[in-house]
Design a protein around this motif. Structure first.
Motif, PDB file in Angstrom:
ATOM      1  N   ASP A   1       0.830  -1.207   0.000  1.00 12.73           N
ATOM      2  CA  ASP A   1       0.000   0.000   0.000  1.00 12.73           C
ATOM      3  C   ASP A   1       0.863   1.254   0.000  1.00 12.73           C
ATOM      4  O   ASP A   1       0.593   2.209  -0.735  1.00 12.73           O
ATOM      5  CB  ASP A   1      -0.921   0.014   1.217  1.00 12.73           C
ATOM      6  CG  ASP A   1      -1.639   1.341   1.371  1.00 12.73           C
ATOM      7  OD1 ASP A   1      -2.543   1.630   0.564  1.00 12.73           O
ATOM      8  OD2 ASP A   1      -1.263   2.116   2.279  1.00 12.73           O
ATOM      9  N   ALA A   2       1.909   1.236   0.829  1.00 12.93           N
ATOM     10  CA  ALA A   2       2.731   2.441   0.980  1.00 12.93           C
ATOM     11  C   ALA A   2       3.653   2.672  -0.198  1.00 12.93           C
ATOM     12  O   ALA A   2       3.884   3.818  -0.598  1.00 12.93           O
ATOM     13  CB  ALA A   2       3.553   2.342   2.273  1.00 12.93           C
ATOM     14  N   HIS A   3       4.189   1.595  -0.776  1.00 10.41           N
ATOM     15  CA  HIS A   3       5.246   1.756  -1.788  1.00 10.41           C
ATOM     16  C   HIS A   3       4.797   1.320  -3.184  1.00 10.41           C
ATOM     17  O   HIS A   3       4.786   2.124  -4.115  1.00 10.41           O
ATOM     18  CB  HIS A   3       6.481   0.973  -1.366  1.00 10.41           C
ATOM     19  CG  HIS A   3       7.612   1.076  -2.330  1.00 10.41           C
ATOM     20  ND1 HIS A   3       8.325   2.241  -2.511  1.00 10.41           N
ATOM     21  CD2 HIS A   3       8.149   0.174  -3.187  1.00 10.41           C
ATOM     22  CE1 HIS A   3       9.257   2.061  -3.437  1.00 10.41           C
ATOM     23  NE2 HIS A   3       9.165   0.810  -3.861  1.00 10.41           N
ATOM     24  N   SER A   4       4.430   0.069  -3.348  1.00  9.48           N
ATOM     25  CA  SER A   4       4.138  -0.460  -4.687  1.00  9.48           C
ATOM     26  C   SER A   4       2.902   0.181  -5.305  1.00  9.48           C
ATOM     27  O   SER A   4       2.880   0.513  -6.491  1.00  9.48           O
ATOM     28  CB  SER A   4       3.956  -1.979  -4.620  1.00  9.48           C
ATOM     29  OG  SER A   4       5.112  -2.602  -4.092  1.00  9.48           O
ATOM     30  N   LEU A   5       1.846   0.358  -4.504  1.00 14.36           N
ATOM     31  CA  LEU A   5       0.644   1.023  -5.015  1.00 14.36           C
ATOM     32  C   LEU A   5       0.787   2.534  -4.895  1.00 14.36           C
ATOM     33  O   LEU A   5       0.666   3.258  -5.879  1.00 14.36           O
ATOM     34  CB  LEU A   5      -0.588   0.541  -4.249  1.00 14.36           C
ATOM     35  CG  LEU A   5      -1.043  -0.894  -4.514  1.00 14.36           C
ATOM     36  CD1 LEU A   5      -2.244  -1.236  -3.644  1.00 14.36           C
ATOM     37  CD2 LEU A   5      -1.408  -1.076  -5.983  1.00 14.36           C
ATOM     38  N   GLY A   6       1.003   3.005  -3.692  1.00 11.31           N
ATOM     39  CA  GLY A   6       1.237   4.429  -3.471  1.00 11.31           C
ATOM     40  C   GLY A   6       0.094   5.322  -3.901  1.00 11.31           C
ATOM     41  O   GLY A   6       0.305   6.495  -4.191  1.00 11.31           O
ATOM     42  N   GLN A   7      -1.124   4.786  -3.921  1.00 13.69           N
ATOM     43  CA  GLN A   7      -2.244   5.598  -4.395  1.00 13.69           C
ATOM     44  C   GLN A   7      -2.815   6.454  -3.273  1.00 13.69           C
ATOM     45  O   GLN A   7      -2.692   6.137  -2.100  1.00 13.69           O
ATOM     46  CB  GLN A   7      -3.349   4.691  -4.958  1.00 13.69           C
ATOM     47  CG  GLN A   7      -4.019   3.786  -3.934  1.00 13.69           C
ATOM     48  CD  GLN A   7      -4.949   2.786  -4.574  1.00 13.69           C
ATOM     49  OE1 GLN A   7      -4.652   2.191  -5.606  1.00 13.69           O
ATOM     50  NE2 GLN A   7      -6.097   2.591  -3.956  1.00 13.69           N
TER      51      GLN A   7
ATOM     52  N   GLY B   1      -6.013   8.355  -1.251  1.00 18.98           N
ATOM     53  CA  GLY B   1      -7.349   7.924  -0.877  1.00 18.98           C
ATOM     54  C   GLY B   1      -7.340   6.550  -0.231  1.00 18.98           C
ATOM     55  O   GLY B   1      -6.316   6.024   0.193  1.00 18.98           O
ATOM     56  N   VAL B   2      -8.514   5.947  -0.189  1.00 23.06           N
ATOM     57  CA  VAL B   2      -8.699   4.675   0.511  1.00 23.06           C
ATOM     58  C   VAL B   2      -8.283   3.501  -0.366  1.00 23.06           C
ATOM     59  O   VAL B   2      -8.608   3.449  -1.558  1.00 23.06           O
ATOM     60  CB  VAL B   2     -10.176   4.510   0.940  1.00 23.06           C
ATOM     61  CG1 VAL B   2     -10.418   3.128   1.541  1.00 23.06           C
ATOM     62  CG2 VAL B   2     -10.565   5.599   1.940  1.00 23.06           C
TER      63      VAL B   2
ATOM     64  N   GLY C   1      -5.892   4.354   4.602  1.00 20.16           N
ATOM     65  CA  GLY C   1      -6.206   5.703   4.136  1.00 20.16           C
ATOM     66  C   GLY C   1      -7.433   6.328   4.759  1.00 20.16           C
ATOM     67  O   GLY C   1      -7.845   7.404   4.337  1.00 20.16           O
ATOM     68  N   ASP C   2      -8.026   5.687   5.763  1.00 23.13           N
ATOM     69  CA  ASP C   2      -9.203   6.261   6.416  1.00 23.13           C
ATOM     70  C   ASP C   2      -9.084   6.046   7.919  1.00 23.13           C
ATOM     71  O   ASP C   2      -8.997   4.912   8.388  1.00 23.13           O
ATOM     72  CB  ASP C   2     -10.482   5.607   5.898  1.00 23.13           C
ATOM     73  CG  ASP C   2     -11.733   6.384   6.301  1.00 23.13           C
ATOM     74  OD1 ASP C   2     -11.890   6.639   7.516  1.00 23.13           O
ATOM     75  OD2 ASP C   2     -12.551   6.720   5.437  1.00 23.13           O
TER      76      ASP C   2
ATOM     77  N   ARG D   1       0.138   5.941   6.954  1.00 26.21           N
ATOM     78  CA  ARG D   1      -1.267   5.904   6.551  1.00 26.21           C
ATOM     79  C   ARG D   1      -2.123   5.323   7.677  1.00 26.21           C
ATOM     80  O   ARG D   1      -1.705   4.395   8.383  1.00 26.21           O
ATOM     81  CB  ARG D   1      -1.432   5.019   5.325  1.00 26.21           C
ATOM     82  CG  ARG D   1      -0.672   5.496   4.094  1.00 26.21           C
ATOM     83  CD  ARG D   1      -1.598   6.076   3.078  1.00 26.21           C
ATOM     84  NE  ARG D   1      -2.326   5.015   2.374  1.00 26.21           N
ATOM     85  CZ  ARG D   1      -3.389   5.253   1.595  1.00 26.21           C
ATOM     86  NH1 ARG D   1      -3.846   6.479   1.467  1.00 26.21           N
ATOM     87  NH2 ARG D   1      -3.996   4.263   0.963  1.00 26.21           N
ATOM     88  N   PRO D   2      -3.350   5.822   7.849  1.00 25.35           N
ATOM     89  CA  PRO D   2      -4.274   5.137   8.747  1.00 25.35           C
ATOM     90  C   PRO D   2      -4.511   3.719   8.234  1.00 25.35           C
ATOM     91  O   PRO D   2      -4.542   3.480   7.021  1.00 25.35           O
ATOM     92  CB  PRO D   2      -5.557   5.975   8.650  1.00 25.35           C
ATOM     93  CG  PRO D   2      -5.138   7.291   8.082  1.00 25.35           C
ATOM     94  CD  PRO D   2      -3.960   7.010   7.206  1.00 25.35           C
TER      95      PRO D   2
END
Length: 379
Positions: free
Chosen positions: A92-98, A100-101, A133-134, A302-303
């Motif tokens: 989530d933090a690096h490979s996607l990095g998008q 929002g949720v 992200g939330d 990120r949350p």
């Protein structure tokens, strides 16, 4: 090793035989379809990673659970995953990095140096979901709801939801004057709910009022009444009340139990912690919690909230069911027969060819030709 014990597996390591493997796979598919219907995207994480990333952010327990080896290419230390959550946090933090949720789910085996319980497996099949992200309580309620849906999907019957909040304990330990070793001793005694040990380790605490409140945490578990007269951690208590109301509304048949001294995952959890229990089984069948900012070690704080369960443990609680019945088909090159076999298999039937003329014991029907028409008949 003699030829008589070559078949032995290490303690806590087991194979999954056909009847159980079919049930594991069926439940895995059902759960991943369930998570997909909630908008969660499937990830497949690597079996091994460098320990620099694999063991970051989720406390010291994960380090002792992880088997380590040296990468013959780079010379760096790698670990075989003992948990999938840190891998998902990294992605989530690096490979996607998008922005929002992000809603992510997974299913896969992990290897642990020791089992979670006396007769548990060191090779569980972990299935779970993570939401990034939330920071709202609505995100925690969504994850708790999915955890309850997971247990319901497995068909385990009546469920008890155990709710806690690590913020309650942290508020009592804040500015207490205890050093790290003393805090660890308090933590250990509280987890065992041992009042004699807790009194002993709290003796250095000068604040008698705070000492008494920490002692009371060991007995602060039960129904809604345990949230009464809690003169500290008002925000955490309010969150527990709000979650209780939401879950009671959505799942009126779920029993809710509070444990203010529940510190599972204390090293990395930052808020609500929760677990699902079923009658007759002393261990949680699924658990999770909020773990904000774990992704900071990967470059993005990120949350985060999530849960996981062990597929094999879930199925161990269910009654064995017979394998699906099958249809026996003769060996031959008849085009009409093979067309009929294809139709049956396409409709979800199991069709087994009798290679030596013997009917497979799973077959309760057979494919026979009647006046040029291939029909299914009871054996």
């Amino acid at each position: 090793m003699t030829m008589y014990d070559r078949w032995l597996l290490p303690d806590g390591i087991e194979e999954v035989l056909p009847s159980s493997a079919a049930r594991v796979e069926d439940l895995r598919r059902q759960l991943l379809d369930l998570y997909r219907s909630w908008g969660y995207q499937l990830l497949i994480t690597p079996l091994v990673e460098f320990t620099d990333s694999l063991l970051s952010g989720l406390g010291t327990d994960l380090d002792t659970l992880t088997y380590k080896l040296t990468d013959q290419v780079s010379g760096r230390t790698m670990g075989i995953r003992a948990d999938i959550t840190p891998q998902v946090a990294r992605i989530d933090a690096h490979s996607l990095g998008q922005e929002g949720v992000s809603r992510l789910c997974y299913a896969g085996s992990v290897l642990q140096t020791r089992p979670g319980s006396l007769l548990g497996s060191r090779l569980p099949i972990k299935v779970g979901a993570e939401l990034y992200g939330d920071s709202s309580l609505a995100a925690d309620i969504e994850i708790i709801s999915m955890m309850l849906e997971t247990v319901a999907c497995a068909g385990l019957g009546r469920v008890t939801l155990d709710l806690g909040h690590v913020g309650i304990y942290r508020s009592l330990l804040a500015d207490s004057g205890l050093d790290s070793d003393q805090e660890q001793a308090v933590f250990d005694a509280l987890q065992r709910k041992s009042l004699p040990d807790l009194k002993l380790v709290l003796a250095p605490l000068a604040d008698a009022g705070r000492r008494q409140l920490i002692l009371e945490l060991a007995s602060k578990h039960g129904d809604l009444s345990v949230l009464e007269d809690v003169p500290y951690a008002a925000a955490a208590v309010a969150e527990l009340h709000e979650v209780r109301a939401a879950i009671e509304h959505r799942y009126p048949n779920v029993d809710i139990y509070f444990d203010l001294g529940e510190l599972r995952g204390y090293d990395y959890h930052t808020g609500l912690v929760f677990a699902a229990y079923v009658p007759g089984f002393g261990q949680a069948v699924a658990n999770g919690g909020r773990y904000d900012d774990v992704g900071e070690v990967y470059g993005r704080a990120r949350p985060a909230t999530g849960f996981n369960t062990d597929l094999k443990a879930l199925l161990d609680l269910l009654e064995q069911v017979p394998l699906a019945s099958a249809i026996s088909a003769p060996v031959g090159s008849d085009d009409a027969m093979w067309q009929r076999v294809g139709e049956l298999r396409g409709a979800g039937e199991i069709v087994i060819c009798s290679l030596s003329g013997e009917v497979d014991p799973r077959c309760d029907r057979q494919l026979v030709c009647r006046e040029g028409d291939w029909q299914v008949e009871i054996l």
